[in-house]
Write a protein that holds these residues in place. Structure first.
Motif, mmCIF file in Angstrom:
data_model
loop_
_atom_site.group_PDB
_atom_site.id
_atom_site.type_symbol
_atom_site.label_atom_id
_atom_site.label_comp_id
_atom_site.label_asym_id
_atom_site.label_seq_id
_atom_site.Cartn_x
_atom_site.Cartn_y
_atom_site.Cartn_z
ATOM 1 N N LYS A 194 0.837 -1.221 0.000
ATOM 2 C CA LYS A 194 0.000 0.000 0.000
ATOM 3 C C LYS A 194 0.866 1.262 0.000
ATOM 4 O O LYS A 194 0.663 2.173 -0.815
ATOM 5 C CB LYS A 194 -0.902 -0.005 1.247
ATOM 6 C CG LYS A 194 -1.759 -1.246 1.391
ATOM 7 C CD LYS A 194 -2.658 -1.173 2.605
ATOM 8 C CE LYS A 194 -1.917 -1.236 3.947
ATOM 9 N NZ LYS A 194 -1.216 -2.515 4.196
ATOM 10 N N THR A 195 1.832 1.292 0.936
ATOM 11 C CA THR A 195 2.695 2.466 1.023
ATOM 12 C C THR A 195 3.486 2.657 -0.275
ATOM 13 O O THR A 195 3.602 3.771 -0.790
ATOM 14 C CB THR A 195 3.654 2.320 2.220
ATOM 15 O OG1 THR A 195 2.884 2.271 3.417
ATOM 16 C CG2 THR A 195 4.632 3.482 2.296
ATOM 17 N N THR A 196 3.966 1.546 -0.803
ATOM 18 C CA THR A 196 4.726 1.622 -2.051
ATOM 19 C C THR A 196 3.871 2.200 -3.175
ATOM 20 O O THR A 196 4.337 3.043 -3.948
ATOM 21 C CB THR A 196 5.253 0.220 -2.430
ATOM 22 O OG1 THR A 196 5.988 -0.311 -1.333
ATOM 23 C CG2 THR A 196 6.135 0.275 -3.653
ATOM 24 N N ALA A 207 -3.342 9.609 1.675
ATOM 25 C CA ALA A 207 -3.187 9.483 3.125
ATOM 26 C C ALA A 207 -2.806 8.044 3.457
ATOM 27 O O ALA A 207 -3.533 7.112 3.118
ATOM 28 C CB ALA A 207 -4.472 9.875 3.835
ATOM 29 N N ASP A 208 -1.645 7.894 4.077
ATOM 30 C CA ASP A 208 -1.139 6.550 4.373
ATOM 31 C C ASP A 208 -1.386 6.246 5.845
ATOM 32 O O ASP A 208 -0.765 6.850 6.711
ATOM 33 C CB ASP A 208 0.365 6.501 4.059
ATOM 34 C CG ASP A 208 0.862 5.063 3.946
ATOM 35 O OD1 ASP A 208 0.065 4.137 4.190
ATOM 36 O OD2 ASP A 208 2.056 4.894 3.602
ATOM 37 N N GLU A 209 -2.319 5.374 6.116
ATOM 38 C CA GLU A 209 -2.731 5.027 7.491
ATOM 39 C C GLU A 209 -2.982 6.304 8.311
ATOM 40 O O GLU A 209 -2.385 6.496 9.365
ATOM 41 C CB GLU A 209 -1.638 4.192 8.192
ATOM 42 C CG GLU A 209 -1.105 3.016 7.402
ATOM 43 C CD GLU A 209 -2.015 1.787 7.450
ATOM 44 O OE1 GLU A 209 -3.096 1.863 8.066
ATOM 45 O OE2 GLU A 209 -1.647 0.764 6.841
ATOM 46 N N PHE A 253 2.040 11.199 5.297
ATOM 47 C CA PHE A 253 2.933 10.046 5.294
ATOM 48 C C PHE A 253 2.677 9.172 6.506
ATOM 49 O O PHE A 253 2.289 9.647 7.575
ATOM 50 C CB PHE A 253 4.394 10.513 5.305
ATOM 51 C CG PHE A 253 4.756 11.343 4.104
ATOM 52 C CD1 PHE A 253 5.127 10.730 2.916
ATOM 53 C CD2 PHE A 253 4.694 12.729 4.148
ATOM 54 C CE1 PHE A 253 5.444 11.486 1.795
ATOM 55 C CE2 PHE A 253 5.009 13.498 3.044
ATOM 56 C CZ PHE A 253 5.385 12.873 1.862
ATOM 57 N N GLN A 254 2.930 7.874 6.292
ATOM 58 C CA GLN A 254 2.717 6.930 7.388
ATOM 59 C C GLN A 254 3.588 7.322 8.590
ATOM 60 O O GLN A 254 3.160 7.232 9.730
ATOM 61 C CB GLN A 254 3.075 5.524 6.913
ATOM 62 C CG GLN A 254 2.652 4.439 7.870
ATOM 63 C CD GLN A 254 2.697 3.058 7.243
ATOM 64 O OE1 GLN A 254 3.152 2.865 6.117
ATOM 65 N NE2 GLN A 254 2.220 2.074 7.991
ATOM 66 N N ASP A 255 4.804 7.763 8.307
ATOM 67 C CA ASP A 255 5.684 8.200 9.410
ATOM 68 C C ASP A 255 5.681 9.731 9.542
ATOM 69 O O ASP A 255 6.628 10.313 10.060
ATOM 70 C CB ASP A 255 7.099 7.657 9.199
ATOM 71 C CG ASP A 255 7.658 8.028 7.825
ATOM 72 O OD1 ASP A 255 6.908 8.623 7.015
ATOM 73 O OD2 ASP A 255 8.828 7.737 7.548
HETATM 74 MG MG MG Z 1 2.424 1.008 4.835
#
Ligand code: MG
Ligand code: ADP
Lengths: 216, 297
Positions: free
Chosen positions: A41-43, A161-163, A85-87
């Motif tokens: 997903k993130t990729t 939107a990542d998580e 970003f997720q982070d």
């Molecule tokens: Mg991810």
């Protein structure tokens, strides 16, 4: 708005993170990307924002071929894509105000406009009293909201939107989702990656499921 | 670029420096050392060429008299010489003085001179002519003029001396430019790597800026300003240290070589400003070189 044609993405010699992914997200659509952790997903989101290049296949965003875009055009395209970003990717040495203001400063808005919009957005996200805090001083949920604030402040064409609710309690999750819906209503194309089945339970939105790098 | 934007970038640069004080301190320190070596070299080179130039411009001239001149004759010549610019009278060597110094030179074999009846050595007057204050033709004019004096037998001066110093000076200049160039490159190399350190400590920040849509220029400009500021600080520190070392140590040493006491001069203001400007440019260029690799995201 977003078109992927037979996209592969491999990191080194491991199993590819994305395998033959073709996907079209139309303008004004709201789509979820889901799948277990490590599904890609993130990729996928990174390919769309050109944080990563495709190993093969084509990716078109807002009519631009991401394989054939120069540095400047890419910068301008990214200003029209808001990414959570997720982070989070907040600048630890700039306070909340400065982190959110960054998106506008990069786009060249004058300081008076930047101030007004940042105050407005932070108030909207319940962060008005955190303006002078630095990201390491904030809780995960607060950092996440700062990341959302930075992503939406420039009225982007596309919001990735990542998580975005990964660190939030149920109440805040509801709030963030309501916010994303509102941004969507204002005309932004929204793509949300989440592994949470909870979030998808009652939705009638489009759901794209990834598993081991493939759309299923 | 708009003025307001320049202000923004300067603000960013200053904020970055105060946020990364240690890294910047190391950077400025390294630059100061590199610049100090370079500046010290320039100072040495400057003094060497200044010195040889001074030497090269001076030539000694000996005026030989037909006979031991009387006080009046000597005084007349001295008065005449004072009309020439750049002439300094060194000393008068009487026939006796000349003989004494010849005996001293011969040492054991001085006995050879005993057989001579009359002292055959001429009395002479040694003078120095500075071609700084007069043209190249002056020594020759002086010679012809003095030789019309009935008391004067001959006037000699050494043209070769000038030419030899000219050769040394040219050599020093070539060596200076080559060595200076190498030192300059070494300084640039050291500084580039120091700046890389600064940039490397902020590569996450660069990545984020790019992902949020910053152009390379937007990312680069604060670093370039930082580099210039670092260069300015490093260059200033180097010059201050050099000046302190100069005043404390070197200026106290009284070097006497030959007959003239030798001054060691410090860098003239214009040269200092030039070196400072160089430091700023090196800081700027160093940042540009260092950034190339980190910005491709
Ligand atoms: Mg991810
Ligand atoms: N930068 C990277 N280098 C190497 N492998 C990576 C990198 N990013 C992701 N991967 C791998 O690609 C796969 C998919 O990762 P990711 O897209 O983060 O999945 P998800 O977001 O669905 O959890 C995983 O196996 C992960 O280890």
């Amino acid at each position: 708005m977003i078109q992927l044609f037979h996209v592969y993405k491999a990191f080194g010699s491991r199993n590819p993170a994305l395998i033959d992914v073709s996907l079209t997200v139309r303008k004004g659509e709201f789509a979820f990307i889901t799948g277990p952790s490590g599904a890609g997903k993130t990729t996928l989101l990174k390919i769309i924002s050109r944080a990563e290049k495709t190993s093969s296949g084509q990716a078109l965003v807002n009519g631009r071929n991401l394989n054939r875009i120069n540095e400047r055009e890419l910068a301008f395209l990214r200003r029209r894509i808001g990414v959570v970003f997720q982070d989070f990717k907040l600048l630890p040495r700039r306070n909340v105000f400065e982190n959110v203001a960054l998106a506008l400063e990069i786009a060249g808005f004058p300081l008076s406009v930047v101030r007004k919009k940042v105050h407005q957005t932070l108030r909207y996200l319940g962060l008005a009293n955190k303006e002078d805090c630095y990201p390491p001083q904030l809780s995960g949920g607060e950092q996440q909201r700062v990341a959302v604030a930075r992503a939406i402040i420039n009225n982007p064409l596309i919001l990735l939107a990542d998580e975005p609710t990964g660190n939030l309690d149920p109440d805040l999750t509801m709030e963030i989702m309501a916010l994303l819906r509102e941004i969507h209503i204002r005309g932004t194309t929204v793509v949300v990656a989440t592994h949470s089945q909870e979030l998808l339970r009652d939705t009638r939105r489009r759901i794209v499921t990834l598993n081991k790098g493939r759309i299923i | 670029m708009k003025i307001a934007f320049f202000g923004y970038f300067v603000g960013q640069a200053v904020a970055n420096i105060s946020n990364n004080r240690l890294v910047h301190l190391i950077g400025v320190g390294t630059m100061a050392i590199a610049f100090l070596i370079f500046d010290a070299f320039i100072l040495i080179f400057l003094n060497l060429s200044h010195w040889t130039e001074e030497r090269g411009k001076l030539l000694t001239m000996s005026i030989y008299f037909k006979e031991e001149p009387g006080g009046v004759v000597l005084q007349n010549i001295k008065t005449e010489l004072l009309h020439f610019p750049g002439v300094t009278i060194k000393r008068f060597i009487s026939k006796d003085d000349a003989m004494k110094s010849l005996r001293r030179q011969l040492g054991d074999k001085a006995g050879l001179l005993d057989g001579l009846g009359e002292n055959p050595l001429p009395a002479s007057l040694e003078i120095m002519v500075s071609s700084d204050k007069c043209g190249d033709s002056i020594p020759y004019q002086l010679k012809t003029r003095l030789e019309t004096n009935p008391a004067v037998d001959e006037v000699q001066y050494s043209q070769e001396w000038i030419r030899r110093f000219q050769g040394i000076m040219d050599l020093i200049k070539i060596v200076g430019v080559v060595l200076g160039g190498l030192l300059f490159l070494a300084a640039l190399f050291i500084i580039t790597n120091t700046i890389k350190l600064t940039i490397y400590s902020r590569k996450d920040e660069i990545e984020i800026l790019k992902l949020v849509g910053a152009t390379n220029r937007f990312v680069k400009i604060p670093f370039l300003i930082e580099g210039a500021i670092q260069g300015f600080l490093g260059g200033s520190v180097a010059l201050i240290i050099l000046f302190l070392v100069y005043t404390i140590a070197i200026a106290r040493v009284d070097l006497r070589i030959g007959f003239a006491s030798l001054d060691i001069i410090f860098l003239p203001t214009q040269l200092m400003l030039f070196l400072l400007l160089m430091s700023i440019i090196i800081g700027f260029v160093g940042s540009t070189i260092s950034l190339g690799r980190f910005i491709r995201i």
